[in-house]
Design a protein around this motif. Structure first.
Motif, PDB file in Angstrom:
ATOM      1  N   UNK A  22       0.833  -1.209   0.000  1.00  0.00           N
ATOM      2  CA  UNK A  22       0.000   0.000   0.000  1.00  0.00           C
ATOM      3  C   UNK A  22       0.866   1.258   0.000  1.00  0.00           C
ATOM      4  N   UNK A  23       1.893   1.259   0.845  1.00  0.00           N
ATOM      5  CA  UNK A  23       2.780   2.421   0.955  1.00  0.00           C
ATOM      6  C   UNK A  23       3.438   2.755  -0.390  1.00  0.00           C
ATOM      7  N   UNK A  53      -3.582   4.197  -7.964  1.00  0.00           N
ATOM      8  CA  UNK A  53      -4.760   3.697  -7.263  1.00  0.00           C
ATOM      9  C   UNK A  53      -4.722   2.178  -7.338  1.00  0.00           C
ATOM     10  N   UNK A  54      -5.612   1.541  -6.596  1.00  0.00           N
ATOM     11  CA  UNK A  54      -5.696   0.092  -6.695  1.00  0.00           C
ATOM     12  C   UNK A  54      -6.066  -0.314  -8.115  1.00  0.00           C
ATOM     13  N   UNK A  83      -2.948  -0.020 -10.428  1.00  0.00           N
ATOM     14  CA  UNK A  83      -2.027  -1.135 -10.210  1.00  0.00           C
ATOM     15  C   UNK A  83      -2.604  -2.439 -10.748  1.00  0.00           C
ATOM     16  N   UNK A  84      -3.907  -2.613 -10.573  1.00  0.00           N
ATOM     17  CA  UNK A  84      -4.533  -3.850 -11.052  1.00  0.00           C
ATOM     18  C   UNK A  84      -4.452  -3.956 -12.579  1.00  0.00           C
ATOM     19  N   UNK A  85      -4.609  -2.831 -13.265  1.00  0.00           N
ATOM     20  CA  UNK A  85      -4.496  -2.828 -14.729  1.00  0.00           C
ATOM     21  C   UNK A  85      -3.090  -3.217 -15.173  1.00  0.00           C
ATOM     22  N   UNK A 132      -8.543  -7.746  -6.100  1.00  0.00           N
ATOM     23  CA  UNK A 132      -7.382  -8.572  -5.763  1.00  0.00           C
ATOM     24  C   UNK A 132      -6.344  -7.725  -5.029  1.00  0.00           C
ATOM     25  N   UNK A 133      -6.094  -6.526  -5.537  1.00  0.00           N
ATOM     26  CA  UNK A 133      -5.139  -5.613  -4.880  1.00  0.00           C
ATOM     27  C   UNK A 133      -5.628  -5.306  -3.470  1.00  0.00           C
TER      28      UNK A 133
END
Length: 132
Positions: free
Chosen positions: A11-12, A20-21, A24-26, A34-35
């Motif tokens: 997260x940090x 964003x989540x 990152x997921x992309x 999942x993230x």
């Protein structure tokens, strides 16, 4: 659930990289849920995803998984360290009490208490030095 080093650092570093989540997921080819599960310690990334995370966030796997950074830039939690020290000394006091008689015990307690106060003052001094 208890946070792990991985969840905290994931997260940090995601936030430090302005991701964003969803972002990152992309990049990873997984869902944003999942993230979220990784950051909440509900599941863990696969080895393949750990390697991708390392590349995307530009950090080593060791940094993601280990408690302390090797470059020692992470601040020491002095209160936690002192708490561990107090528990250790308390354990030693109990051991000493069971081995020695009561007269020696009181002398040893006085010595241990003095040492504990000296250590606490030293740690506070070092902490104030780092802050300034």
């Amino acid at each position: 659930m208890k946070e792990t080093i991985l969840s905290i650092k994931l997260k940090e570093y995601r936030i430090n990289n302005n991701l964003t989540q969803s972002d990152l997921s992309e990049k990873l080819g997984v869902s944003d849920k999942t993230i979220s599960k990784w950051e909440l310690c509900r599941t863990y990334p696969s080895k393949k995803n750990m390697l991708k995370l390392s590349e995307i966030l530009d950090i080593s796997l060791e940094t993601l998984l280990l408690e302390e950074k090797s470059d020692d830039t992470k601040a020491i939690d002095w209160k936690k360290l002192l708490n561990k020290l107090i528990r250790y000394i308390f354990s030693m006091v109990i051991i000493v009490y069971t081995i020695f008689n009561r007269d020696k015990f009181l002398i040893i307690i006085a010595i241990i208490t003095s040492l504990l106060l000296i250590i606490a003052e030293y740690l506070e001094f070092k902490n104030k030095q780092k802050e300034s």
